[in-house]
Write an enzyme that holds these catalytic residues in place. Structure first.
Site, PDB file in Angstrom:
ATOM      1  N   ASP A 538      -3.318  -4.584   0.720  1.00 54.92           N
ATOM      2  CA  ASP A 538      -2.534  -4.469  -0.457  1.00 54.92           C
ATOM      3  C   ASP A 538      -3.301  -3.660  -1.527  1.00 54.92           C
ATOM      4  OD1 ASP A 538      -0.301  -4.538  -2.151  1.00 54.92           O
ATOM      5  OD2 ASP A 538      -0.374  -6.691  -2.253  1.00 54.92           O
ATOM      6  N   GLU A 541      -3.648   1.610  -3.716  1.00 55.37           N
ATOM      7  CA  GLU A 541      -3.032   2.882  -4.350  1.00 55.37           C
ATOM      8  C   GLU A 541      -4.507   3.726  -5.080  1.00 55.37           C
ATOM      9  OE1 GLU A 541      -1.721  -0.121  -4.932  1.00 55.37           O
ATOM     10  OE2 GLU A 541      -0.099   0.220  -3.785  1.00 55.37           O
ATOM     11  N   ASP A 615       7.177  -4.243  -4.027  1.00 51.51           N
ATOM     12  CA  ASP A 615       7.494  -5.284  -4.801  1.00 51.51           C
ATOM     13  C   ASP A 615       8.997  -5.084  -5.181  1.00 51.51           C
ATOM     14  OD1 ASP A 615       5.196  -6.036  -4.234  1.00 51.51           O
ATOM     15  OD2 ASP A 615       4.525  -6.012  -6.046  1.00 51.51           O
TER      16      ASP A 615
END
Lengths: 959, 546
Positions: A538, A541, A615
């Site tokens: 996760d 980015e 999300d």
């Protein structure tokens, strides 16, 4: 979403400049692009054209040299690459003693491209003079690139017609290097920004800087830029690359995920129903993202396809820097007097990247299948997944303890709900230190892992790229001492904030760092991990809580001193890749397919695992919006995708949760997830009738796993989508081009249209062809016409799912606790007889689901055929498998047979008791049960206990 | 079960499989199969009865995707199977049906099917040994252990029941004695009232005769005194309230300053950022702001009972003055002591001058209290009796409420009330105080958190695997104590705790979990939750024995 946390185009200097430039060009009809190919620089050799573009930068006629390469590849793909000579040779100076590389970033290819670059030796110059050169290339030389020298532009033609034009509108803009000359007064600060320009070179120098792209260009954003309290030092000054790419006669364009909004992309220059902002690609952790927006999300794939009846073409913009794409459509009429008759729409796109090379691949189709295949020859195909990963994933932030995990595991069994994987979010760690366990709540991870293992289940644990900056944490100490972290602009280790608080970031661009990263996953090192432990990446980015736009400063330095701005969109892929490689072998002698879920991704990430759409929220519109998002992933070469079932934020009402499971059963990646503040919502908590309906949706997914796995095999071979939108399966049916709420599954002919609205008890399904369609659950014949919609009852208990005639697909009907426990079950084949009443075909792929033995031929691939006169159904090798020596798994598969064949739409002549089965030199009879057509229901027949091995040739004869 | 019965057939179904040549589907007698079709791993009967020993009919189930199925009751696969499951004989242990979907799936489900017959097809090479001998033995050992433990627990329970009933008896006798006392008090009260009324009437006559008494000012003074007393009471309460609030402000400031120090400033949460910013402004403002000069001493001074030395000397008014004109003479009574001498001298001289010049009459009366000592005494006695009556009545109500309260079966929790059990879990210690509250105590010194206040007893069905150590809820109806309205959560609801009780030899908090934010579950062993097994004559008869 906190929209002010993310830039609009006019808050990103380069985007603002290029958009203003485009406005200027449009407003000035006399405008001529200042980019010209130096005629005598052009040379063509071995499928490659080399030349130099001269960019005129001022009225005095000064020029900048931009080397251009046009490569014609064997696949029929053309590639146009433009660099900047001065930067390439390093003949520039960076401000502020920057250690950054001087070149334009030229290594994206190393990460993204895995093949397909062989030059087309057959490509040839068809025509050349001082003003242009035309090259013929591609299959049967049907493709043509017509390169005009002054101003520079390229027309790509297929069969003589132009489909794609580069720089047709003259928006090509490569911001060449220039020294900073501070005019006085000092450059204006950007509105509302605390721009601190400490760089005071000669402030007295008043010599006006050469206007850049056009007279009067705004120079305020050439140097430092600030946003949200963060200042980007931009040591290389302005360096954006931009180009207009027009699709002549194309009305629909698809691709460039991930964005919310429709599959068929909207225009971005305002107007009713259009966006005001360009589509943005700058991978970011967007909190509570909004629907129907061109805003950037967590990952990006700069692959775009244009489609019209009978033709598909596309481009792939290989650039890892922040990129914006403006889209405009214009009607053009060939005959102005014809007033719309014969007029067609063309779509123009304007690509704007902050830095790097101009590097664009051009695909001339002509089918959507061709596009994806060619794109995937370059960027790779979908990894063959761990078979369990196509099952259902049960996730929550967070299962609070090993006891909690075991309890959920027991309850799922108690309620007969199948699942394969349970997930652990960040709370399992000791204080957010990855590779550790919270000693109190996860005191016995091995005991937990073993309980899961006993029913063939798996555990996925989260591991993120931020490493807690704390003494005594070995991972952190090793990262620092070996200098494997990303650095700040001064070349010192970068420190930022994420879940653990102060953290450093692993630099997965560094090969040595990746090697070290792999060691952390060894069973012996990551205590508490087991063979059934897998990983979730996760925040890659990367998400940096105190960074600009919640990510890293652009002037951070990565391995090789590339600036973060150069590689940003690749960052997620490199980290995902590091974990993927690590999981292949976690002890000596092990070699298995990894399972790694990623949030951030780029072109090529499909080779590494699955992604999810981040999300989302527990709201009906998010359920609805998930389907175009997942379809967009599928047609952009990254099909292993899904949205969080139930919605991450908030508490879904039970109807929504149930409908979401029914939709999720058709996401290629099927995971339920929930935020830490949300109420528990494991399927067994829903209560009746919801729990039963959800369990039925899960079992539907599980029974169809053989077909899903076969679809993934196809994605592994050709990167075909796993779920397919209408334009893809029916590229000539214009009415289907904008439909993005229904889809086919693989090649099964299964057409699904999940219900995504509250209180909705019917759905309208658009029927794309004249085939016969059967209801999956009742075998009712759907009264349908090509191009029309049919209305189907869809009470809460029902998933609208049709079977297109003409297919044979495989199921495993026995409910089990997990996919692993279905491994040895017999198969059911479903034959949907086509409208001719005679034919159908399909296939099945099976392997051990875990190892790489399939690469050595250890798999079963069958083609099933209902012959032309509906006299036999046979199973033949789909590929030449004779030379394969059977290994352990194949031998065990001898036990596994075809149990039943269900023939929906069976001809009346089959109303008999017995059929003959021939296989492996033997012949026997099997019972045939024929049920004549009834109220709206098709006739169907069931061959019982076929008994032939799934891996063997066999034939069932009805005559 | 004989050898000839097909695999997986339970004893009560053996009769359907007796025929050696054919098999008739149990609920579809029209369908007759060859006996070779029984357990051939392919489903033929619409009720699944031809596959008692395989998983081939396991999809005949409402949970599986529905498909047409001619012959079944519903016409679809959404139907009921004739057989309850796959029968594991488990010789040496206890026979059991297991779900068909567990059969031939490559997993030895020994805990359900210890004889390993569930994997007869050996799919993927699975071989399951017969473990019934050892599993059965261990099971019997555990059963015996549990039985003994249960007996001990039941004994414990009986002790508790005795204690509870003794406690109840005490409350009951308290109630009885309170009732008696109250009855006496009522008589006493009536007498006193009568006495007071008489005395007062008599005195009133006297008072009425006194000239100039009972003037407007007298009444006013009476009212004023009452009013002042009320105000003083109110001020007293307000002061207490202020102190409470100050405590809470201090606590909140403490929490906020901790938040400010410890929050992750980059957490992306605008709410937290705004809260911290707000606190910083508040803290900055507070340090520059002038502290209000209301000194407690002043307030305390005001609060002191009135008397000759402090506040207003009501006696001066009530006992000495009775005429409206007295206001002038006693003006000084209203003045702060510091200026009294000065005003006193001025007024004295004025008074003298007024009298001398015939403007003012000489002081008309001396003495003559508004209320005689006799009346006062009578009234005080009456009020004391009233107060006592009120106290006792409310005590009685409390005790009666307690008697009516649900203390569980046999009043058993009466014996535990006021006791607490606790357990260490990670960085917290959790505590359950019976019939009071549940608490989370931080070991890092972050203070205690109320996880709910006792509300009521309910019953829920537990369904959990037995644990080897016996410290689990097991299966069946269990008492669940609900604790609600605990401390509120950040961004969330008020905490609550469900306390699940299971029988154990001693009170023990086994487990605490927070299955979702601010919703806790405690599993607690206690003899109070045991069933009474054994000892005839014991248990609920506690009352009678007394």
């Amino acid at each position: 979403v906190k929209e002010h946390d993310f830039k609009k185009c006019d808050q990103a200097g380069f985007c603002k400049r290029n958009r203003a430039f485009a406005d200027h060009v449009v407003a000035n009809t006399a405008w001529e692009s200042p980019y010209n190919i130096l005629a005598d620089s052009a040379s063509f050799k071995d499928g490659q054209l080399q030349a130099t573009i001269l960019k005129t930068v001022n009225d005095a006629g000064e020029t900048v040299r931009l080397p251009i390469t046009v490569s014609f590849l064997e696949s029929g793909t053309a590639r146009v690459t433009v660099d900047e000579e001065k930067r390439q040779k390093g003949e520039i100076e960076l401000r502020g003693d920057s250690k950054a590389r001087k070149q334009r970033y030229n290594e994206a290819e190393q990460w993204v491209i895995v093949g397909g670059l062989t030059l087309d030796k057959e490509a040839k110059v068809d025509y050349q003079d001082d003003t242009q050169i035309t090259v013929q290339y591609g299959p049967e030389s049907k493709f043509e690139a017509s390169i005009k020298f002054a101003p520079f532009s390229i027309d790509f033609k297929r069969d003589g017609d132009t489909h794609i034009k580069l720089n047709d509108k003259g928006l090509l803009n490569m911001e060449h290097w220039r020294p900073r000359i501070d005019a006085s007064p000092a450059p204006e600060k950007q509105e509302g920004e605390d721009n601190s320009s400490s760089e005071t070179e000669s402030a007295e120098t008043t010599a006006a800087q050469v206007p850049e792209a056009y007279p009067g260009e705004d120079q305020n954003t050439w140097w430092e830029e600030s946003f949200g309290g963060n200042t980007d030092s931009k040591p290389r000054g302005p360096e954006s690359v931009a180009l207009d790419i027009s699709f002549v006669g194309y009305d629909h364009i698809y691709g460039i995920p991930s964005h919310t909004g429709p599959l068929s992309l909207r225009q971005t220059r305002g107007g009713e129903g259009n966006f005001q902002e360009p589509y943005r690609m700058y991978n970011a952790d967007v909190f509570e993202y909004i629907l129907d927006s061109p805003m950037t999300l967590y990952g990006s794939i700069p692959f775009l396809q244009a489609h019209r009846k009978d033709s598909s073409v596309g481009i792939f913009w290989l650039n890892a820097a922040e990129t914006w794409v403006d889209i405009t459509k214009e009607k053009e009429s060939k005959n102005p007097l014809a007033l719309g008759i014969g007029s067609k729409t063309s779509t123009s796109t304007h690509w704007i990247s902050e830095a790097g090379l101009l590097d664009v691949f051009v695909f001339l189709g002509p089918t959507p299948q061709d596009l994806i295949r060619k794109y995937s020859e370059l960027t790779g195909t979908t990894a063959m997944p761990q078979e369990f990963s196509l099952g259902y994933h049960q996730c929550r932030w967070n299962y609070v303890s090993d006891e909690d995990v075991k309890d959920v595991d027991r309850k799922m069994d108690k309620f007969n709900i199948p699942y394969d994987v349970i997930w652990l979010d960040i709370e399992y760690t000791d204080d957010k230190k990855y590779f550790t366990w919270d000693g109190h709540s996860f005191a016995d991870p091995i005991g937990m892992g073993k309980q899961l293992e006993s029913h063939g289940r798996q555990l996925v644990a989260i591991i993120d790229p931020h490493i807690k900056n704390v003494d005594g944490y070995k991972v952190s100490e090793e990262l620092k001492s070996q200098k494997f972290a990303v650095n700040n602009k001064d070349g010192e280790i970068f420190e930022g904030w994420c879940w653990p608080g102060s953290s450093h970031w692993v630099d997965a661009f560094n090969a040595a760092a990746r090697k070290w990263w792999a060691t952390l996953f060894k069973y012996a090192r990551f205590e508490g991990s087991m063979r059934n432990t897998w990983i979730w990446n996760d925040m890659n980015e990367p998400s940096v809580f105190n960074g600009p736009e919640t990510t890293m400063p652009k002037d951070n330095l990565h391995y090789g001193n590339w600036e973060h701005r150069d590689i940003h969109n690749l960052n997620g892929l490199t980290f995902h890749n590091a974990t993927f490689e690590a999981l292949k072998s976690r002890e000596a002698g092990e070699f298995r397919r990894p399972f790694v879920l990623t949030r951030s991704f780029f072109a090529g990430s499909q080779r590494l695992g699955a992604m999810w759409t981040g999300d989302n929220q527990a709201a009906w519109d998010h359920l609805e919006g998930s389907i175009p998002m997942v379809l967009s992933q599928n047609i952009a070469g990254f099909p292993f995708s899904g949205a969080d079932v139930g919605g991450f934020f908030g508490n879904p009402e039970k109807e929504l949760l149930t409908r979401w499971y029914q939709a999720g059963a058709f996401y290629p990646f099927f995971r339920a997830h929930a935020h830490i503040d949300s109420r528990r919502r494991e399927p067994y908590l829903a209560g009746e009738p919801y729990t039963t309906i959800i369990a039925a949706a899960l079992r539907l997914r599980y029974s169809l796993l053989p077909s899903w796995y076969t679809a993934f095999r196809q994605a592994y071979l050709t990167n075909e989508p796993v779920i397919k939108p209408m334009f893809y399966t029916h590229p000539n049916e214009e009415a289907g081009f904008a439909i993005d709420d229904q889809f086919f599954v693989g090649n099964t002919g299964l057409l699904a249209k999940p219900v995504t609205q509250k209180d909705k008890e019917t759905v309208d399904i658009w029927i794309p062809d004249n085939e016969v369609y059967y209801d999956y659950f009742t075998y009712d014949i759907i009264p349908s016409n090509k191009g029309k919609t049919v209305t189907l009852d869809a009470p809460l208990s029902k998933i609208p799912l049709l079977m297109q005639g003409g297919h044979i697909f495989a199921r495993r009907d026995r409910p089990r606790r997990s996919s692993t426990l279905m491994k040895w079950d017999d198969y059911t084949l479903v034959v949907t007889v086509g409208k001719d009443g005679k034919t159908a075909e399909g296939d099945l792929y099976v392997d051990d689901g875990d190892s790489y033995e399939f690469e050595k031929g250890q798999y079963i691939y069958r083609k099933f055929i209902l012959d032309g006169d509906a006299k036999t159904i046979s199973s033949v090798d789909g590929e030449d498998r004779k030379k394969v020596k059977e290994g352990d798994w194949m031998k065990k598969m001898h036990q596994v047979t075809v149990d039943k064949i269900i023939i929906v739409g069976a001809p009346a002549s089959w109303d008999k008791q017995e059929v003959t089965v021939e296989s492996e030199g033997e012949t026997w009879t099997a019972t045939l049960e024929y049920t004549p057509a009834g109220k709206g229901r098709a006739a169907f027949a069931v061959v019982k206990k076929v008994g032939a091995r799934i891996g063997a040739d066999w034939k069932v004869s009805f005559a | 079960a004989t050898e000839s019965v097909p695999r997986g057939v339970g004893p009560e179904f053996a009769k359907f499989y007796a025929n050696k040549e054919t098999f008739t589907c149990i609920s579809n007698p029209s369908i007759v199969l060859k006996s070779s079709q029984v357990n051939d791993n392919s489903c033929d009967c619409p009720d699944g009865s031809d596959e008692p020993g395989t998983s081939a009919c396991s999809h005949l189930d409402p949970l599986s995707p529905e498909q047409p199925l001619p012959g079944s009751v519903t016409g679809t696969t959404n139907t009921t199977r004739a057989l309850p499951g796959f029968w594991c004989e488990n010789k040496g242990h206890i026979g059991a049906y297991i779900p068909f979907m567990y059969v031939n799936d490559g997993v030895c489900d020994h805990e359900l099917c210890c004889d390993g017959t569930d994997e007869a097809l050996h799919v993927g090479g699975t071989k399951c040994e017969n473990r019934c001998a050892s599993i059965g033995k261990e099971y019997r050992r555990l059963q015996e252990e549990r039985r003994q433990s249960k007996e001990r627990s039941a004994k414990q329970r009986r002790t508790l029941v005795k204690e509870a009933s003794e406690l109840r008896r005490r409350v009951e006798s308290k109630v009885a004695s309170l009732k008696e006392e109250i009855a006496n008090l009522e008589v006493q009260k009536a007498e006193l009232q009568k006495k007071y009324d008489e005395v007062e009437r008599a005195e009133r006559g006297k008072v009425v005769k006194a000239p100039g008494e009972g003037g407007k000012l007298g009444v006013l003074v009476g009212l004023a005194k009452k009013r002042v007393d009320e105000l003083r009471d109110t001020l007293d309460k307000v002061l207490d309230q202020r102190d409470d609030l100050q405590d809470r402000v201090d606590q909140l400031e403490d929490i906020l300053s901790k938040l400010k120090e410890e929050y992750n400033p980059n957490f992306n949460d605008e709410g937290v950022k705004a809260a911290v910013q707000g606190y910083e402004n508040y803290a900055a403002g507070k340090s520059t702001e002038k502290k209000s000069e209301v000194v407690d001493a002043d307030v305390l001074e005001v609060l002191k009972e009135d008397g000759p030395d402090s506040g207003i000397n009501w006696a001066e008014f009530q006992e000495e003055e009775s005429s409206d004109a007295d206001i002038v003479y006693n003006l000084e009574a209203y003045l702060p002591p510091s200026v009294r001498p000065f005003i006193h001298s001025k007024i004295s001289s004025l008074k003298v001058w007024l009298i001398e010049n015939g403007v003012l009459a000489d002081n008309p009366t001396t003495g003559g209290p508004t209320e005689s000592k006799l009346v006062k005494a009578a009234r005080d006695a009456l009020e004391a009796a009233r107060a006592e009556h009120t106290t006792k009545t409310s005590q009685l109500a409390d005790e009666e409420r307690d008697l009516a309260k649900d203390y569980g079966p046999d009043d058993i929790f009466r014996a535990l009330k006021g006791q607490c059990v606790s357990a260490d879990v990670g960085e917290y210690e959790y505590e359950l105080c019976w019939f009071d509250r549940t608490t989370q105590k931080s070991k890092k010194g972050h203070g205690n958190t109320n996880m709910g206040n006792f509300e009521r007893i309910t019953t829920e069905i537990a369904d959990e695997e037995d644990r080897v150590d016996g410290k689990g809820l097991g299966k069946g109806p269990r008492m669940v104590l609900r604790f609600e309205n605990g401390q509120g959560c950040w961004n969330g609801p008020q905490r609550r705790t469900d306390v699940w009780l299971a029988c154990a030899e001693k009170d023990e908090l086994w487990r605490v979990s927070e299955s979702e934010k601010c919703v806790y579950r405690m599993e607690v062993g206690t003899p109070a939750a045991c069933e009474d097994v054994g000892e005839p004559g014991a248990g609920t008869k506690g009352h009678d024995e007394l």
